[in-house]
Design an enzyme around this catalytic site. Structure first.
Site, PDB file in Angstrom:
ATOM      1  N   SER A   1       0.816  -1.205   0.000  1.00 61.27           N
ATOM      2  CA  SER A   1       0.000   0.000   0.000  1.00 61.27           C
ATOM      3  C   SER A   1       0.853   1.259   0.000  1.00 61.27           C
ATOM      4  O   SER A   1       0.370   2.337  -0.332  1.00 61.27           O
ATOM      5  CB  SER A   1      -0.915   0.012   1.231  1.00 61.27           C
ATOM      6  OG  SER A   1      -0.138  -0.022   2.417  1.00 61.27           O
TER       7      SER A   1
ATOM      8  N   CYS B   1       2.261  -6.821   1.687  1.00 62.19           N
ATOM      9  CA  CYS B   1       1.338  -6.057   2.523  1.00 62.19           C
ATOM     10  C   CYS B   1       0.527  -7.058   3.333  1.00 62.19           C
ATOM     11  O   CYS B   1      -0.088  -7.968   2.759  1.00 62.19           O
ATOM     12  CB  CYS B   1       0.406  -5.201   1.662  1.00 62.19           C
ATOM     13  SG  CYS B   1      -0.928  -4.393   2.582  1.00 62.19           S
ATOM     14  N   ASN B   2       0.542  -6.908   4.644  1.00 64.46           N
ATOM     15  CA  ASN B   2      -0.149  -7.873   5.490  1.00 64.46           C
ATOM     16  C   ASN B   2      -1.657  -7.817   5.337  1.00 64.46           C
ATOM     17  O   ASN B   2      -2.334  -8.847   5.331  1.00 64.46           O
ATOM     18  CB  ASN B   2       0.240  -7.647   6.954  1.00 64.46           C
ATOM     19  CG  ASN B   2       1.729  -7.795   7.181  1.00 64.46           C
ATOM     20  OD1 ASN B   2       2.499  -6.924   6.787  1.00 64.46           O
ATOM     21  ND2 ASN B   2       2.143  -8.887   7.798  1.00 64.46           N
TER      22      ASN B   2
ATOM     23  N   CYS C   1       2.585  -5.885  10.047  1.00 68.11           N
ATOM     24  CA  CYS C   1       2.459  -4.896   8.971  1.00 68.11           C
ATOM     25  C   CYS C   1       3.875  -4.597   8.527  1.00 68.11           C
ATOM     26  O   CYS C   1       4.762  -4.390   9.370  1.00 68.11           O
ATOM     27  CB  CYS C   1       1.767  -3.631   9.472  1.00 68.11           C
ATOM     28  SG  CYS C   1       1.785  -2.248   8.293  1.00 68.11           S
ATOM     29  N   THR C   2       4.113  -4.583   7.231  1.00 68.99           N
ATOM     30  CA  THR C   2       5.486  -4.409   6.759  1.00 68.99           C
ATOM     31  C   THR C   2       6.032  -3.015   7.027  1.00 68.99           C
ATOM     32  O   THR C   2       7.238  -2.779   6.872  1.00 68.99           O
ATOM     33  CB  THR C   2       5.599  -4.736   5.252  1.00 68.99           C
ATOM     34  OG1 THR C   2       4.594  -4.027   4.515  1.00 68.99           O
ATOM     35  CG2 THR C   2       5.447  -6.234   5.016  1.00 68.99           C
ATOM     36  N   HIS C   3       5.173  -2.079   7.447  1.00 70.19           N
ATOM     37  CA  HIS C   3       5.675  -0.772   7.881  1.00 70.19           C
ATOM     38  C   HIS C   3       6.379  -0.851   9.233  1.00 70.19           C
ATOM     39  O   HIS C   3       7.301  -0.079   9.505  1.00 70.19           O
ATOM     40  CB  HIS C   3       4.520   0.234   8.001  1.00 70.19           C
ATOM     41  CG  HIS C   3       4.056   0.806   6.704  1.00 70.19           C
ATOM     42  ND1 HIS C   3       3.325   0.085   5.798  1.00 70.19           N
ATOM     43  CD2 HIS C   3       4.194   2.053   6.172  1.00 70.19           C
ATOM     44  CE1 HIS C   3       3.032   0.844   4.755  1.00 70.19           C
ATOM     45  NE2 HIS C   3       3.560   2.048   4.952  1.00 70.19           N
TER      46      HIS C   3
END
Length: 270
Positions: free
Chosen positions: A4, A66-67, A182-184
């Protein structure tokens, strides 16, 4: 691969290191960020639109970095890709993290930090219990954390308080392992580690997913035969300059020109 926003760069970084001969194309759907409170139907549609864009560029493997999109759309996206293309494999970030977390826990109490959409999907609970049904998963929904990280602003006391609040339930649950769902989130791993405590094992998807990608490319004989370094390109659906500045800072590698892409129904869905 796609995400995203810039969070998927934490996965791309591991892939660039593990598979230096391969070519990568990364699409950040920044015009529709964040995904974390979107419906499953929306995320399925977004994933298909992005997959079609990337397939048109000749990809041989698709990574959903993206999870939220993995939790909501991986199954249907994988089926669609296998049915309508030449068998392009689709990988997501949930299962590799679940395996690593179960292997890491000593007490059987695992924490999860993720977006509301990911938590509500039950994807991590299902994945963890498929590995070990006796493990307990304590999930905490984080509705604003990805947006804070994506904004790329200085971390002030408000941000610290936000992170402290989302970590508190996991400390109370006495988990010994926490999945960064979450990859963030790996982009602020030092802050999360401080709030959770140095004894807590933090699990992210990058390294485990890189090994999975390497295995699939090898078993399906899809490795790039070149001897030198591969190329990497970046696409985004929003402001290219803003994406480039933020992504360069997080990836710590030159991006080159970022290409803006228009996806089907993008305006209606934003």
């Amino acid at each position: 691969m796609f995400d995203s926003g810039v969070g998927g760069l934490t996965v791309l970084h591991e892939l660039l290191v593990a598979l230096p001969r391969e070519d990568f194309v990364y699409l950040g759907d920044t015009a529709r960020f964040p995904y974390g409170e979107r419906s499953s139907r929306e995320l399925e549609r977004f994933a298909v639109e992005i997959a079609e864009e990337l397939l048109g560029r000749g990809i041989k493997l698709l990574v959903v970095a993206c999870n939220s999109a993995t939790a909501a759309a991986l199954g249907s996206l994988r089926q669609r890709m296998m049915e309508t293309t030449l068998g392009v494999e689709v990988l997501g970030v949930v299962r590799p993290e679940a395996f690593r977390a179960v292997a890491a826990t000593r007490t059987g109490r695992i924490g999860l930090l993720a977006t509301p959409t990911t938590v509500a999907s039950g994807a991590y609970e299902n994945a963890v219990h498929a590995v070990d049904p006796h493990v307990t998963l304590h999930a905490v929904a984080c509705p604003t954390l990805a947006a804070i990280i994506q904004a790329g602003e200085q971390f002030d006391e408000h941000v610290v308080s936000t992170v402290r609040a989302i970590c508190a339930p996991l400390r109370e649950a006495q988990v010994d392992t926490v999945i960064l769902g979450c990859t963030h989130y790996p982009l602020i791993q030092p802050l999360l580690q401080r709030m959770l405590g140095p004894e807590i094992e933090l699990v992210s998807s990058g390294a485990a997913l890189a090994r999975q990608v390497e295995h699939i490319l090898s078993t399906r004989e899809l490795q790039n035969p070149r001897a030198g370094e591969g190329d990497y390109r970046f696409l985004c659906t929003g402001d290219t300059a803003a994406f480039g500045d933020l992504a360069t800072r997080f990836l710590q590698m030159p991006l080159g020109a970022v290409e803006r892409v228009e996806l089907v129904n993008l305006g209606a869905a934003a």
